[in-house]
Write a protein that holds these residues in place. Sequence first.
Motif, PDB file in Angstrom:
ATOM      1  N   THR A 127      40.040 -44.083 -12.348  1.00  0.00           N
ATOM      2  CA  THR A 127      38.750 -43.476 -12.629  1.00  0.00           C
ATOM      3  C   THR A 127      38.603 -42.210 -11.807  1.00  0.00           C
ATOM      4  O   THR A 127      38.849 -42.207 -10.610  1.00  0.00           O
ATOM      5  CB  THR A 127      37.614 -44.453 -12.279  1.00  0.00           C
ATOM      6  OG1 THR A 127      37.877 -45.690 -12.929  1.00  0.00           O
ATOM      7  CG2 THR A 127      36.293 -43.944 -12.740  1.00  0.00           C
ATOM      8  N   GLU A 128      38.206 -41.133 -12.467  1.00  0.00           N
ATOM      9  CA  GLU A 128      38.021 -39.854 -11.794  1.00  0.00           C
ATOM     10  C   GLU A 128      36.540 -39.642 -11.507  1.00  0.00           C
ATOM     11  O   GLU A 128      35.730 -39.504 -12.417  1.00  0.00           O
ATOM     12  CB  GLU A 128      38.537 -38.721 -12.672  1.00  0.00           C
ATOM     13  CG  GLU A 128      38.436 -37.365 -12.037  1.00  0.00           C
ATOM     14  CD  GLU A 128      38.948 -36.271 -12.965  1.00  0.00           C
ATOM     15  OE1 GLU A 128      38.699 -35.107 -12.634  1.00  0.00           O
ATOM     16  OE2 GLU A 128      39.569 -36.571 -13.979  1.00  0.00           O
ATOM     17  N   ALA A 129      36.167 -39.642 -10.229  1.00  0.00           N
ATOM     18  CA  ALA A 129      34.771 -39.424  -9.842  1.00  0.00           C
ATOM     19  C   ALA A 129      34.438 -37.939  -9.942  1.00  0.00           C
ATOM     20  O   ALA A 129      35.124 -37.103  -9.375  1.00  0.00           O
ATOM     21  CB  ALA A 129      34.526 -39.933  -8.436  1.00  0.00           C
ATOM     22  N   LEU A 130      33.384 -37.631 -10.698  1.00  0.00           N
ATOM     23  CA  LEU A 130      32.931 -36.248 -10.799  1.00  0.00           C
ATOM     24  C   LEU A 130      31.879 -35.937  -9.746  1.00  0.00           C
ATOM     25  O   LEU A 130      31.821 -34.829  -9.229  1.00  0.00           O
ATOM     26  CB  LEU A 130      32.357 -35.989 -12.194  1.00  0.00           C
ATOM     27  CG  LEU A 130      33.331 -36.157 -13.352  1.00  0.00           C
ATOM     28  CD1 LEU A 130      32.601 -35.954 -14.680  1.00  0.00           C
ATOM     29  CD2 LEU A 130      34.482 -35.185 -13.222  1.00  0.00           C
ATOM     30  N   VAL A 131      31.018 -36.930  -9.444  1.00  0.00           N
ATOM     31  CA  VAL A 131      29.965 -36.777  -8.436  1.00  0.00           C
ATOM     32  C   VAL A 131      29.885 -38.071  -7.637  1.00  0.00           C
ATOM     33  O   VAL A 131      29.876 -39.153  -8.208  1.00  0.00           O
ATOM     34  CB  VAL A 131      28.588 -36.511  -9.086  1.00  0.00           C
ATOM     35  CG1 VAL A 131      27.489 -36.469  -8.047  1.00  0.00           C
ATOM     36  CG2 VAL A 131      28.609 -35.229  -9.894  1.00  0.00           C
ATOM     37  N   ILE A 134      29.315 -41.008 -10.260  1.00  0.00           N
ATOM     38  CA  ILE A 134      29.371 -40.713 -11.683  1.00  0.00           C
ATOM     39  C   ILE A 134      30.819 -40.369 -12.002  1.00  0.00           C
ATOM     40  O   ILE A 134      31.377 -39.422 -11.457  1.00  0.00           O
ATOM     41  CB  ILE A 134      28.443 -39.538 -12.051  1.00  0.00           C
ATOM     42  CG1 ILE A 134      27.003 -39.876 -11.666  1.00  0.00           C
ATOM     43  CG2 ILE A 134      28.561 -39.222 -13.538  1.00  0.00           C
ATOM     44  CD1 ILE A 134      26.040 -38.728 -11.839  1.00  0.00           C
ATOM     45  N   ASN A 135      31.412 -41.160 -12.877  1.00  0.00           N
ATOM     46  CA  ASN A 135      32.812 -40.983 -13.241  1.00  0.00           C
ATOM     47  C   ASN A 135      32.936 -40.185 -14.528  1.00  0.00           C
ATOM     48  O   ASN A 135      31.996 -40.098 -15.322  1.00  0.00           O
ATOM     49  CB  ASN A 135      33.487 -42.345 -13.426  1.00  0.00           C
ATOM     50  CG  ASN A 135      33.510 -43.128 -12.146  1.00  0.00           C
ATOM     51  OD1 ASN A 135      33.907 -42.621 -11.105  1.00  0.00           O
ATOM     52  ND2 ASN A 135      33.061 -44.362 -12.191  1.00  0.00           N
ATOM     53  N   LYS A 136      34.091 -39.615 -14.729  1.00  0.00           N
ATOM     54  CA  LYS A 136      34.393 -38.889 -15.962  1.00  0.00           C
ATOM     55  C   LYS A 136      34.167 -39.838 -17.139  1.00  0.00           C
ATOM     56  O   LYS A 136      34.647 -40.969 -17.132  1.00  0.00           O
ATOM     57  CB  LYS A 136      35.831 -38.395 -15.933  1.00  0.00           C
ATOM     58  CG  LYS A 136      36.204 -37.548 -17.112  1.00  0.00           C
ATOM     59  CD  LYS A 136      37.602 -37.008 -16.958  1.00  0.00           C
ATOM     60  CE  LYS A 136      37.947 -36.134 -18.155  1.00  0.00           C
ATOM     61  NZ  LYS A 136      39.307 -35.607 -18.028  1.00  0.00           N
ATOM     62  N   GLY A 137      33.387 -39.383 -18.120  1.00  0.00           N
ATOM     63  CA  GLY A 137      33.111 -40.208 -19.297  1.00  0.00           C
ATOM     64  C   GLY A 137      31.833 -41.017 -19.200  1.00  0.00           C
ATOM     65  O   GLY A 137      31.394 -41.589 -20.187  1.00  0.00           O
TER      66      GLY A 137
END
Length: 51
Positions: free
Chosen positions: A3-7, A29-32
Motif C-alpha cells: 500500500t502506498e501512503a499518499l498522506v 490515506i492510501n493510493k486508491g
Amino acid sequence: MTTEALVTLKEVSKKYGNRDVLTDVSLTINKGDCLILRETMVKEKVRSSEL
C-alpha cells in the motif's frame, strides 16, 4: 500487495482558543482510497440568486 501512503498524519491536535477540536488524531490515506470531507456547521445561508 503493498500500500502506498499518499498522506499520513500522526497524533495531530488542534485548539481554537481554549477549546480542543482535535486531539491525537492519526490518519493515513492510501493510493486508491476515497475520502469525503463534510462541513457540519453552516455559518450563514446563501440564496442561489446571490451566487
